[in-house]
Write a protein that holds these residues in place. Structure first.
Motif, PDB file in Angstrom:
ATOM      1  N   TYR A   1       0.775  -1.333  -0.148  1.00 33.25           N
ATOM      2  CA  TYR A   1       0.320   0.009  -0.115  1.00 33.25           C
ATOM      3  C   TYR A   1       0.562   1.381  -0.087  1.00 33.25           C
ATOM      4  CZ  TYR A   1      -3.300   3.689   1.982  1.00 33.25           C
ATOM      5  OH  TYR A   1      -3.501   4.878   1.731  1.00 33.25           O
ATOM      6  N   ARG A   2       1.851   1.354   0.825  1.00 30.65           N
ATOM      7  CA  ARG A   2       3.114   2.739   0.840  1.00 30.65           C
ATOM      8  C   ARG A   2       3.362   2.443   0.307  1.00 30.65           C
ATOM      9  NH1 ARG A   2       5.207   4.947   4.940  1.00 30.65           N
ATOM     10  NH2 ARG A   2       4.410   3.536   6.258  1.00 30.65           N
ATOM     11  N   VAL A   3       4.166   1.707  -1.332  1.00 32.44           N
ATOM     12  CA  VAL A   3       4.345   1.665  -2.783  1.00 32.44           C
ATOM     13  C   VAL A   3       3.439   2.746  -3.467  1.00 32.44           C
ATOM     14  CG1 VAL A   3       6.126   0.970  -4.468  1.00 32.44           C
ATOM     15  CG2 VAL A   3       5.964  -0.082  -1.767  1.00 32.44           C
ATOM     16  N   GLU A   4       2.130   1.938  -3.162  1.00 36.58           N
ATOM     17  CA  GLU A   4       2.058   1.979  -4.663  1.00 36.58           C
ATOM     18  C   GLU A   4       1.279   3.981  -4.476  1.00 36.58           C
ATOM     19  OE1 GLU A   4      -1.275  -1.059  -6.087  1.00 36.58           O
ATOM     20  OE2 GLU A   4      -2.576   0.124  -5.017  1.00 36.58           O
ATOM     21  N   ASP A   5       0.715   3.543  -2.625  1.00 38.60           N
ATOM     22  CA  ASP A   5       0.603   5.400  -3.012  1.00 38.60           C
ATOM     23  C   ASP A   5       2.198   6.512  -2.627  1.00 38.60           C
ATOM     24  OD1 ASP A   5      -1.041   7.007  -0.919  1.00 38.60           O
ATOM     25  OD2 ASP A   5      -0.113   6.742   0.369  1.00 38.60           O
ATOM     26  N   SER A   6       2.751   6.085  -3.039  1.00 40.68           N
ATOM     27  CA  SER A   6       3.879   6.613  -3.110  1.00 40.68           C
ATOM     28  C   SER A   6       4.394   6.829  -4.379  1.00 40.68           C
ATOM     29  CB  SER A   6       5.360   5.854  -2.267  1.00 40.68           C
ATOM     30  OG  SER A   6       4.732   6.079  -1.044  1.00 40.68           O
ATOM     31  N   VAL A   7       3.915   6.560  -5.371  1.00 39.09           N
ATOM     32  CA  VAL A   7       4.074   5.859  -6.320  1.00 39.09           C
ATOM     33  C   VAL A   7       3.373   7.096  -6.689  1.00 39.09           C
ATOM     34  CG1 VAL A   7       4.004   5.250  -8.855  1.00 39.09           C
ATOM     35  CG2 VAL A   7       5.257   4.024  -6.775  1.00 39.09           C
ATOM     36  N   ILE A   8       2.022   6.839  -6.955  1.00 38.96           N
ATOM     37  CA  ILE A   8       0.790   7.918  -7.074  1.00 38.96           C
ATOM     38  C   ILE A   8       0.850   9.128  -6.841  1.00 38.96           C
ATOM     39  CG2 ILE A   8      -1.793   8.338  -7.158  1.00 38.96           C
ATOM     40  CD1 ILE A   8      -2.426   5.408  -6.774  1.00 38.96           C
ATOM     41  N   ARG A   9       0.880   9.137  -5.542  1.00 36.36           N
ATOM     42  CA  ARG A   9       0.910  11.205  -5.335  1.00 36.36           C
ATOM     43  C   ARG A   9       2.647  11.644  -6.521  1.00 36.36           C
ATOM     44  NH1 ARG A   9       0.049  11.793   0.828  1.00 36.36           N
ATOM     45  NH2 ARG A   9      -1.574  10.332   1.188  1.00 36.36           N
ATOM     46  N   ILE A  10       3.765  10.536  -6.415  1.00 34.42           N
ATOM     47  CA  ILE A  10       4.520  11.474  -6.226  1.00 34.42           C
ATOM     48  C   ILE A  10       4.225  11.777  -8.147  1.00 34.42           C
ATOM     49  CG2 ILE A  10       6.807  11.533  -7.417  1.00 34.42           C
ATOM     50  CD1 ILE A  10       7.709   9.321  -5.556  1.00 34.42           C
ATOM     51  N   LEU A  11       3.319  10.752  -8.607  1.00 35.97           N
ATOM     52  CA  LEU A  11       2.975  11.382 -10.206  1.00 35.97           C
ATOM     53  C   LEU A  11       1.607  12.548 -10.828  1.00 35.97           C
ATOM     54  CD1 LEU A  11       1.929   7.728 -11.620  1.00 35.97           C
ATOM     55  CD2 LEU A  11       4.025   9.147 -12.558  1.00 35.97           C
TER      56      LEU A  11
END
Lengths: 257, 144
Positions: free
Chosen positions: A26-36
């Motif tokens: 969840y953290r990885v997915e969330d981070s990728v989305i937030r960065i984009l």
């Protein structure tokens, strides 16, 4: 946006690094989305598994691009995880550009583990402390300290030779079992079981279990299953490694183990 | 006095494991405190009730909450504190005894220990799930 590719690659690179050092899905997915999002992309998709990342951006436009990454399960590194988390937070607060972020990502990847001597001592003291907590006394703790030292040395060798995770667990727990045989056979007057329990703690799959539960909790069933199986197999390997020498000695050597 | 000693030893054990997993130097003390407190909760409950599963459940719950509070206060992922602090609660002893009784030809004891190990693992599962089911906003309000 002409640098869609650059942004997507950066986001996935950061996600890749986080996944490698033991973050939950969840953290990885969330981070990728937030960065984009922070870099102004609005049409994108990201799917993260415990050993892969798939992401695409601007599918319907001219600058469409996608990235697929394979991420093997590897050793947990909490220091890198904390640094990458900080980096993600700074990007989301618009504190750094794409170029700066890639530079910081490179530095994050270089964060070292503790010196070998420190790790060695930590393993020894840790084993001794756990032996004490699980009902051992000073002699058992002292014995476990030395077993822990040798155990960490064996772990270093396995890591250097790139022995697979499962074989590492079998070999090292075999070693622990062998080292504690003098105690089991009564040559050294300490409680055999307490020493072994303390000494296997560094191998016990606590992290895999925790990550697995958190993946299930966040609805990432596939990744949760992968980590759960990892935890179960690790436990099985430890059990096999511990049991073999005792069995051999009991039936081969007629020792009262 | 024995409680203080148990807390201290568990904290030391947690810190050494945090070092093995390369936790940041600044966070080592906090990892130690969370692991120590979790073990203390487990130890007291186990002493009082004699129930390992209940102890593991409550201790994991406390550890998860503590990790989340620390995560907000220290601006770090909760994983760092949770992963180091969970080790005292993980049923390593259960794995050993289950294997030992299995090869010693004591099937009754083996299945009892195996079941207990499984129950402890389940208790840890639910401890973490309950800990994470408390809404995130509660933790952020506390920070102000």
């Amino acid at each position: 946006m002409d640098n869609t590719k650059e942004i997507l690659t950066l986001a996935v690179e950061i996600g890749d690094a986080m996944l490698r050092c033991g973050a939950e899905i969840y953290r990885v997915e969330d981070s990728v989305i937030r960065i984009l999002e922070a870099f102004g992309l609005d049409d994108f998709d990201a799917y993260v598994l415990s050993n892969g990342i798939f992401a695409s951006a601007n599918e319907s436009r001219e600058d469409a691009c996608s990235v697929v990454r394979y991420v093997p399960l590897s050793a947990t590194h909490l220091g890198k995880l904390a640094a990458l988390n900080q980096l993600t937070r700074d990007i989301c607060n618009h504190k750094c550009s794409v170029a700066e972020a890639s530079e910081r990502l490179k530095q994050c990847k270089k964060i070292p583990v503790y010196a070998n001597a420190v790790q060695l001592l930590a393993c020894g003291i840790g084993c001794a402390a756990f032996t004490f907590m699980f009902g051992g006394h000073l002699p058992e703790a002292l014995y476990a300290f030395f077993v822990g030292l040798i155990e960490q040395l064996a772990l270093f060798v396995c890591r250097k030779r790139k022995v697979s995770r499962f074989l590492t667990n079998v070999y090292v727990s075999l070693l622990i079992s062998l080292l504690s045989l003098p105690a089991a056979a009564g040559v050294i007057p300490v409680l055999h079981d307490k020493v072994v329990i303390g000494a296997i703690m560094p191998l016990v799959p606590g992290i895999a279990l925790t990550t697995s539960i958190r993946d299930f909790y966040n609805g990432d069933y596939l990744s949760g299953t992968i980590h759960l199986i990892d935890a179960l197999l690790t436990a099985l390997c430890i059990a096999v490694g511990i049991a073999l020498p005792i069995l051999l000695l009991r039936y081969g050597g007629n020792l009262p183990v | 006095m024995s409680y203080v000693l148990q807390f201290f030893i568990a904290a030391v054990a947690t810190v050494t494991f945090a070092i093995l997993f390369a936790a940041p130097k600044k966070e080592l003390v906090f990892c130690g405190v969370s692991g120590g407190l979790a073990w203390l909760v487990y130890f007291i409950l186990y002493r009082q009730s004699g129930n390992v599963v209940l102890g593991s459940l409550v201790a994991t719950f406390v550890l998860t909450i503590l990790s989340r509070i620390l995560a907000v206060a220290r601006c770090n992922p909760a994983t760092i504190y949770l992963v180091s602090g969970i080790f005292p609660l993980v049923p390593g002893a259960g794995i050993y005894y289950t294997a030992y009784y299995l090869i010693s030809g004591m099937p009754a004891k083996c299945s009892a220990k195996g079941l207990e190990t499984f129950e402890i693992a389940l208790a840890i599962v639910f401890g973490i799930i309950f800990g994470f089911s408390i809404p995130e906003t509660l933790f952020h309000k506390r920070k102000q």
